[in-house]
Structure formats: structure tokens, C-alpha cells
Write a protein that holds these residues in place. Structure first.
Motif, short mmCIF file in Angstrom:
data_model
loop_
_atom_site.label_atom_id
_atom_site.label_comp_id
_atom_site.label_asym_id
_atom_site.label_seq_id
_atom_site.Cartn_x
_atom_site.Cartn_y
_atom_site.Cartn_z
N GLY A 363 43.06 42.30 33.30
CA GLY A 363 42.77 40.92 33.66
C GLY A 363 41.31 40.63 33.37
N THR A 364 41.01 39.38 33.07
CA THR A 364 39.62 38.98 32.76
C THR A 364 39.26 37.72 33.54
OG1 THR A 364 39.68 39.91 30.51
CG2 THR A 364 38.09 38.14 30.91
N GLN A 365 38.08 37.72 34.18
CA GLN A 365 37.59 36.50 34.83
C GLN A 365 36.70 35.76 33.82
OE1 GLN A 365 34.96 36.96 38.23
NE2 GLN A 365 35.74 35.06 39.14
N LYS A 367 34.64 33.14 33.88
CA LYS A 367 33.26 32.69 34.11
C LYS A 367 32.25 33.84 34.17
CE LYS A 367 33.74 32.32 39.13
NZ LYS A 367 34.29 31.50 40.17
N SER A 368 32.72 35.04 34.58
CA SER A 368 31.78 36.15 34.75
C SER A 368 31.94 37.25 33.70
CB SER A 368 31.98 36.79 36.13
OG SER A 368 33.27 37.41 36.18
N LYS A 370 34.05 39.54 34.00
CA LYS A 370 34.51 40.73 34.72
C LYS A 370 35.91 41.12 34.27
CE LYS A 370 32.25 40.91 39.23
NZ LYS A 370 32.48 40.75 40.68
N LYS A 371 36.12 42.46 34.19
CA LYS A 371 37.43 42.99 33.79
C LYS A 371 38.11 43.65 35.00
CE LYS A 371 37.51 45.40 29.95
NZ LYS A 371 37.09 46.54 29.09
N ASP A 417 45.35 35.70 45.27
CA ASP A 417 44.19 35.77 44.37
C ASP A 417 44.40 36.96 43.43
OD1 ASP A 417 41.79 36.25 43.09
OD2 ASP A 417 40.56 35.76 44.83
N TRP A 418 44.56 36.68 42.15
CA TRP A 418 44.89 37.73 41.18
C TRP A 418 43.80 38.80 41.06
CZ3 TRP A 418 41.56 38.26 37.05
CH2 TRP A 418 40.73 37.17 36.76
N LYS A 419 42.58 38.48 41.54
CA LYS A 419 41.46 39.43 41.44
C LYS A 419 41.40 40.39 42.62
CE LYS A 419 38.45 36.08 41.27
NZ LYS A 419 39.46 35.01 41.45
N SER A 420 41.99 39.97 43.77
CA SER A 420 41.85 40.82 44.97
C SER A 420 43.17 41.08 45.69
CB SER A 420 40.86 40.16 45.95
OG SER A 420 41.33 38.87 46.28
N ASP A 427 38.50 47.32 39.68
CA ASP A 427 37.45 46.80 38.79
C ASP A 427 37.46 47.64 37.51
OD1 ASP A 427 36.68 44.89 40.54
OD2 ASP A 427 35.02 46.02 41.41
#
Length: 443
Positions: A363-365, A367-368, A370-371, A417-420, A427
């Protein structure tokens, strides 16, 4: 598929040749070889006398036939010099029957007994009648076994399913049945249910017997090796909805309709490209937990192994009317694609990378830069039927869903939230800024 008129010549041919010509032609075979051929011949005579169209699906024989397919297709119907296929060593010969082409008339079994056959019918529940409203107890015939001398014929009954494919059930013996009737464990089509495309059939002469076979034996055999089918878990889904009543709002109904349409379009597009895919993330959870699309999910999620990636995927979806919404990552690392469907429904395609002991997708964010990485235990693919579509899911669905959603996967979560939120997220560093133009593309 083949029309009824197509079969009539075959039946006439059997009636003419039923008898002496066969024993003469096969007289030179050794005892056991000859027995196999004679049992098959007798079975074909039996089913022809009742106008039952069957076709050969025996993997051992089809494997031999496939090597000689051009010669078999072009050979005249004259006597063959040796019994090469039906005399090959095996315990069974396997044929298929389409349920709708026969009324399961008891007359067949009376004739079979007169011809010396012992027979066994295996019945079980009809999964096509299971649903949210009704877990039907109706039973249907799934397998027949006809035994004569030291050889048996396994007749597998195929049924049409609403995803426009053929399905056969597993072979489960009832308690009172003779478990020594034949070596059941050796049956090729007994352990699991299976899903197949409707085959085109070809009438050929093999070892002086006229039989129908799949037109392309090698593709049938390939299909067979990946045919395992998982039924939707309606009982568990009903229990889920008793705890968490289904959302029947107009928005939910509309979303499910759009998601179904998007999934059908995605399947058509990827199938045309020959790209294997499966239900992933929330779409997979919806199938496994509630036999339906989760109405608050707002998208359709598919998985594809990176080894199956094709550069044609993006243009094919654009041609199908689904513009690219974003492209993150690159083929070598963390690729994901998102396409815009009708209104606000989107199609997310995650590409999976295989390591020695696990599988992951990225996954990729935006704006930042981050991977993120989502880890899964290794899995294989099975067929299922979902929103009237034959589609793949991970065979090890519970482990797959638990990896993503944790042990509490049965409890609906509306804020995600797909990131957390995912149980398996890690990470995975940050994309170098000089790569952003390539790995973070938003349209």
C-alpha cells in the motif's frame, strides 16, 4: 454443447455393433486389459439403450488421448490394431452426465442389473437451493457407480449453476453404504466439489468404441487440476445476520447492485485477458462472512499474483469504460491499481508478491510517499459462486480473512483505516522522492 440429434447416430451405431464384433476385435488382449474394455463397452451399450448422453472425463485416458489427439480426430472408424486407451491399467473409467439431459429413470438400473452390473447411487443436498431464506433439505444424485467383474464405471453428475458453469458435488457415503464396493479413495472426482466451464464435445472412435470427449482434452485436464469449489457458508451467514441485521436501506441495495455489475465487468475484462484473480479484502470478507457484498464497503477488491500481471490490464479496463483512478507502486514492488466504476463505486486491484514462507501486497500513502505491507500465509485458489458469478477465492479463506481482519473478523467495523486497521499491516519504508512521479500517479 452437442444437440440431441447428434447423439442419435451414436445410439444407432451402438445397437448395430452390440455383440460379436467387439469380442473378436478385442480377443487378443490379456484377461485384465480385455475386462476393462468389455466393461466400458457394456456400459456404453447400457446408456445408449436409454438415450443418455455421457462424455468421457477419465483423466488417465484423456491424458493418453491428448498425446494422439490429431491422429484420433482424423482416423477413420475402422478396427484399431491394439487396445491402447481403454485397456490401460486403472480401477475405474470415469464419465460425465449433464443432469438436465436425463430424468434419472429407474429403468436404467433394471437394465444394468440384467446386464450383470451392480450399482450404487450417491445423493446429497442440492446447494443451489440453499439461500438466506431457505436451507433446503432436498437431495439430488451426485454420483453413480456401476461395477462389473473387476472394473467399475464412475458416472459424475454435473449441474448447471447460475454463474453459467457446471458443478459436481463431493462423494460422501451415507452410513449404511458399502464402503468396500470400490476403492473410493482412488476416485478422481470424489473428494471435493468441482467447477468447470461447459465443454465443447467431440465424437471420436477410441479402441473401436465411439465416445464423446472434451474437444480440447489438455485444457479440460488443466481445468480439472484447479477445479476445487467452495460453497458459500449460508448457515454461518444466517447466524451473522441474526446478530447484525442486514442493511436493507435503498443506499445499500443500490450499492450492492452497482458492486455486482462492476464485479461482473471486471471478471469479463480479466478473463478475456487470461489473468487469474480472486476476491480480496472486504469483498472476500463479505463472501465468507455473509454470502454478499458488504454494503458499507464502497468498493470492490480483487487480488492478482504479480506473476500474472499484464501491461494490457489498464487499457483493457479503460476500454471497458472504467477510467484509471490511481496507480501506486511499480511491477517490482507494491503495485496497486484503482479504477472508477459507476458513481462513487471503485474497483481496487491489489497485486500479491510471493516469498518463501508468505505472500504480501503493498500500500502507498499518496501525500507522504509512505509504504505499507500486508502479510498473508500462503494460499491456493478455489472456485466459488458469488453474485451469480463463478469466481476465485483463497481456498484457505479463514486464514486469509483472519490475517487481514484478525480474530474479531465476524464483528462488522464501519470505520476502517487501511493504514492502521488491518491486522497484518506493517510499515515498509518510504518511496524515494525521485521516484514519486512514477510510483504515485493519481488521475
Amino acid at each position: 454443447m452437442v444437440s440431441e440429434g447428434y447423439y442419435k447416430n451414436v445410439w444407432a451405431w451402438y445397437e448395430e455393433t452390440n455383440g460379436a464384433a467387439f469380442s473378436k476385435a478385442r480377443g487378443s488382449q490379456s484377461g485384465q486389459d480385455s475386462t476393462r474394455w468389455h466393461v466400458v463397452r457394456k456400459f456404453l451399450v447400457l446408456i445408449s439403450s436409454h438415450n443418455i448422453p455421457v462424455y468421457l472425463i477419465d483423466p488417465l485416458i484423456l491424458g493418453l488421448v491428448d498425446k494422439d489427439i490429431e491422429q484420433i480426430r482424423s482416423s477413420p472408424d475402422g478396427p484399431s490394431p491394439e487396445c491402447k486407451y481403454f485397456c490401460a491399467p486403472r480401477d475405474f473409467t470415469t464419465f460425465a452426465l449433464l443432469d438436465k439431459t436425463w430424468k434419472h429413470d429407474v429403468g436404467l438400473f433394471r437394465t444394468a442389473e440384467k446386464m450383470g452390473f451392480q450399482w450404487l447411487k450417491i445423493i446429497n443436498k442440492d446447494p443451489r437451493l440453499d439461500g438466506m431464506d431457505d436451507l433446503s433439505g432436498m437431495e439430488i444424485p451426485l454420483h453413480y457407480i456401476f461395477k462389473l467383474a473387476s472394473h467399475a464405471i464412475h458416472l459424475v453428475v454435473f449441474y448447471e449453476r447460475s454463474g453459467n458453469f457446471l458443478w459436481h458435488g463431493p462423494l460422501r457415503l451415507k452410513q449404511h453404504m458399502d464402503r468396500k464396493f470400490v476403492p473410493f479413495r482412488k476416485l478422481h472426482f470424489g473428494r471435493y466439489p468441482g467447477a468447470y466451464e461447459k465443454p465443447e464435445l467431440l465424437l471420436v472412435s477410441i479402441d473401436d468404441l465411439k465416445v464423446q470427449i472434451p474437444k480440447n482434452p489438455s485444457s479440460f485436464l488443466e481445468e480439472m487440476s484447479h477445479s476445487r469449489f467452495l460453497e458459500c457458508r449460508y448457515r454461518e451467514a444466517r447466524a451473522f445476520f441474526q446478530l447484525y441485521p442486514d442493511d436493507a436501506s435503498l443506499d445499500a441495495v443500490e450499492f450492492r447492485k452497482k458492486a455486482k455489475s462492476l464485479l461482473h465487468l471486471a471478471a469479463l475484462t480479466l478473463n478475456n485477458l487470461g489473468v487469474k484473480f480472486w476476491l480480496s479484502s472486504g469483498t472476500c470478507l463479505g463472501w465468507f462472512r455473509q454470502c454478499n457484498v458488504i454494503p458499507h464497503s464502497k468498493d470492490v477488491d480483487l487480488g492478482i499474483f504479480i506473476r500474472d500481471y499484464k501491461a494490457d490490464i489498464i487499457p483493457a479496463f479503460q476500454k471497458a469504460g472504467l477510467p484509471l483512478k490511481h496507480k501506486f507502486g511499480k511491477v517490482e514492488d507494491s503495485l496497486e491499481l484503482s479504477f472508477q466504476g459507476e458513481d462513487d463505486v471503485k474497483l481496487d486491484i491489489f497485486f500479491f508478491y510471493e516469498e518463501d514462507d508468505h505472500i504480501w501486497n503493498g500500500g502507498t500513502q499518496a501525500k507522504s510517499g509512505k509504504k505499507f505491507k500486508y502479510l498473508f500465509p500462503k494460499f491456493t485458489l478455489c472456485w466459488t459462486e458469488f453474485v451469480e458469478l463463478k469466481v476465485h477465492v483463497p481456498c484457505e479463506t479463514l486464514q486469509y480473512v483472519e490475517a487481514n481482519y484478525g480474530p474479531e473478523w465476524k464483528v462488522p467495523v464501519k470505520t476502517w483505516d487501511w493504514k492502521s486497521s488491518p491486522f497484518n499491516v506493517q510499515d515498509n519504508g518510504i518511496w524515494p522522492i525521485d521516484e514519486w512521479d512514477n510510483v504515485i500517479q493519481i488521475y
